[in-house]
Design an enzyme around this catalytic site. Structure first.
Site, PDB file in Angstrom:
ATOM      1  CE  LYS A  43      24.523 -30.539  56.164  1.00 14.34           C
ATOM      2  NZ  LYS A  43      25.155 -30.078  54.916  1.00 14.34           N
ATOM      3  CB  SER A  68      23.518 -32.207  45.413  1.00 18.68           C
ATOM      4  OG  SER A  68      22.232 -31.618  45.536  1.00 18.68           O
ATOM      5  CB  CYS A 129      22.241 -24.302  51.320  1.00 19.51           C
ATOM      6  SG  CYS A 129      22.103 -25.981  50.639  1.00 19.51           S
ATOM      7  CE  LYS A 163      30.576 -21.958  54.124  1.00 21.37           C
ATOM      8  NZ  LYS A 163      30.496 -23.297  54.675  1.00 21.37           N
ATOM      9  CG  ASN A 192      28.171 -22.804  51.035  1.00 12.31           C
ATOM     10  OD1 ASN A 192      28.534 -23.951  50.749  1.00 12.31           O
ATOM     11  ND2 ASN A 192      27.135 -22.557  51.800  1.00 12.31           N
ATOM     12  N   GLY A 249      39.427 -24.754  49.422  1.00 12.43           N
ATOM     13  CA  GLY A 249      40.657 -25.243  48.813  1.00 12.43           C
ATOM     14  C   GLY A 249      41.840 -25.362  49.747  1.00 12.43           C
TER      15      GLY A 249
END
Ligand code: HRO
Length: 311
Positions: A43, A68, A129, A163, A192, A249
C-alpha cells in the site's frame, strides 16, 4: 513462459497486485507472498500511520469499484521491516514499496530511510492519489511533477518508478512524457484509478461512499479502455529503458494479454484481487498461458507492444 523483468528484478510471473488492493497489513502482504503473484507491492505509505478517510470508503459494483480510502497505511517503517521478513522467506519474489508522502519533503524523508533497506527491489512513487481532500493529483500538475522528480533523483539513486494517473488528451501525454524522459526512471505504472467518479444507489437516492460527497477513484471494467490507451501511448513516447506496467480492468487472461499487447512489461490487478482474493493470480496466469499457447507464443516478448492498428 510468463516471466518478466522489472527494474532489474526477475519476476517468475508478470502479474502482481496493484498498490492499495490487499496490501496494507502484514497478513495481506503474507497472503500475496504465498500466492502466484510474481511480486508483492505494498500500500502507498506515508511517514506515519494514517487512519485514512471515514467509512464507507470502498464499494464494489458488478463491473468495478469506487474508493476514497485516503491512504490508510501503517507508516513506512512497517513496510521496510516487512521487506526483511519477506526476503528471508521468499527471496526470489521481488518486494516493491509504494510511497505517497503528502509533500516533496515527506517523500524525500521516506526515500532517504528506505534507501537503507536493501531488500526493497524498487519504489513505486505514487504521484496520483485522487482521494486527498484539498490536494490535487501531483502528476496532473506538470511543473510540480518536475520539482518532485528533480528533488527525488537528487537524493535517491536506487530503482524507482512512478504511478501515473490516467491522461485523456494527447497533448498532455506528450508533455508529461517529455518531462519523464529526462529522469532515470525504471518504470511507470499506468494507471491509477480514474479520479472523482460518482457511484450512486438510485433506490436509496444516496452516494455509496462517504468522503468527498461520494466522489472517489473508479477501478475495474469501467477503466480498461483508458488504461490500455495510457499503456499504449506511454510505451510509444517513453525511452525504451522505462518499462510500462499496466494496471486497470484486468480480471482475465485476455485482459492481461491486451495490456501486454499495448506494451506492458507486467500487469497489476486491483479491483479483481479485492473481489476474488489472491486465487485470481493463478487463474489469470493459467488463462494467459492458454491464450499464448493457442497463438504459439512462448514468451511475453513475442507479442509485447505488437498491437496492430487498421491502416
Ligand atoms: O488510498 C487511496 O485513497 C488511494 C490511493 Cl493512495 C491511490 O493511489 N489510488 C486510489 O484509488 N486510492
Amino acid at each position: 513462459m510468463l516471466q518478466t523483468i522489472i527494474a532489474g528484478h526477475h519476476l517468475p510471473v508478470c502479474l502482481y497486485n496493484a498498490s492499495g488492493a490487499m496490501c496494507t497489513t502484514k497478513s495481506d502482504l503474507g497472503l500475496l507472498a504465498d500466492s502466484h503473484a510474481g511480486a508483492v507491492l505494498t500500500k502507498s505509505c506515508t511517514l506515519a500511520y494514517r487512519n485514512g478517510n471515514p467509512k464507507p470508503r470502498y464499494h464494489e459494483t458488478a463491473i468495478g469499484s469506487i474508493n476514497s480510502m485516503g491512504i490508510p497505511n501503517l507508516g513506512y517503517e512497517v513496510y521496510a521491516q516487512t521487506a526483511l521478513e519477506h526476503h528471508q522467506k521468499y527471496p526470489p519474489k521481488p518486494y516493491f514499496v509504494s510511497v505517497s508522502g503528502m509533500s516533496i519533503n515527506e517523500n524525500l524523508e521516506i526515500l532517504a530511510k528506505l534507501n537503507q533497506t536493501e531488500q526493497i527491489a524498487a519504489i513505486e512513487l505514487n504521484l496520483s492519489c485522487p482521494n486527498l481532500p484539498g490536494k490535487p493529483q501531483v502528476a496532473y500538475d506538470f511543473p510540480q511533477t518536475e520539482r518532485m522528480l528533480d528533488a527525488v533523483f537528487d537524493v535517491y539513486q536506487k530503482p524507482l518508478g512512478i504511478k501515473l494517473p490516467p491522461y485523456f488528451d494527447l497533448v498532455h501525454f506528450e508533455q508529461i512524457a517529455t518531462i519523464l524522459n529526462q529522469y532515470p526512471l525504471h518504470f511507470v505504472t499506468c494507471v491509477n484509478s480514474i479520479g472523482n467518479g460518482l457511484v450512486i444507489d438510485w433506490q436509496t437516492e444516496t452516494s455509496v461512499i462517504k468522503p468527498k460527497g461520494g466522489l472517489g477513484g473508479i477501478g475495474g471494467d469501467y477503466i480498461k479502455p483508458t488504461a490500455l490507451a495510457n499503456v499504449r501511448v506511454f510505451s510509444q513516447l517513453l525511452r525504451p529503458s522505462i518499462a510500462v506496467i499496466g494496471c486497470g480492468g484486468v480480471k482475465s487472461g485476455s485482459d492481461a494479454f491486451e495490456h501486454i499487447l499495448c506494451g506492458a512489461t507486467a500487469v497489476q490487478i486491483g479491483t479483481q484481487l479485492m473481489k476474488e482474493g489472491t486465487d485470481c493470480f493463478a487463474r489469470i496466469a493459467t488463462e494467459l498461458q492458454q491464450i499464448m499457447q493457442q497463438k504459439g507464443y512462448t514468451n511475453i516478448n513475442d507479442f509485447k507492444g505488437k498491437l496492430k492498428t487498421i491502416e
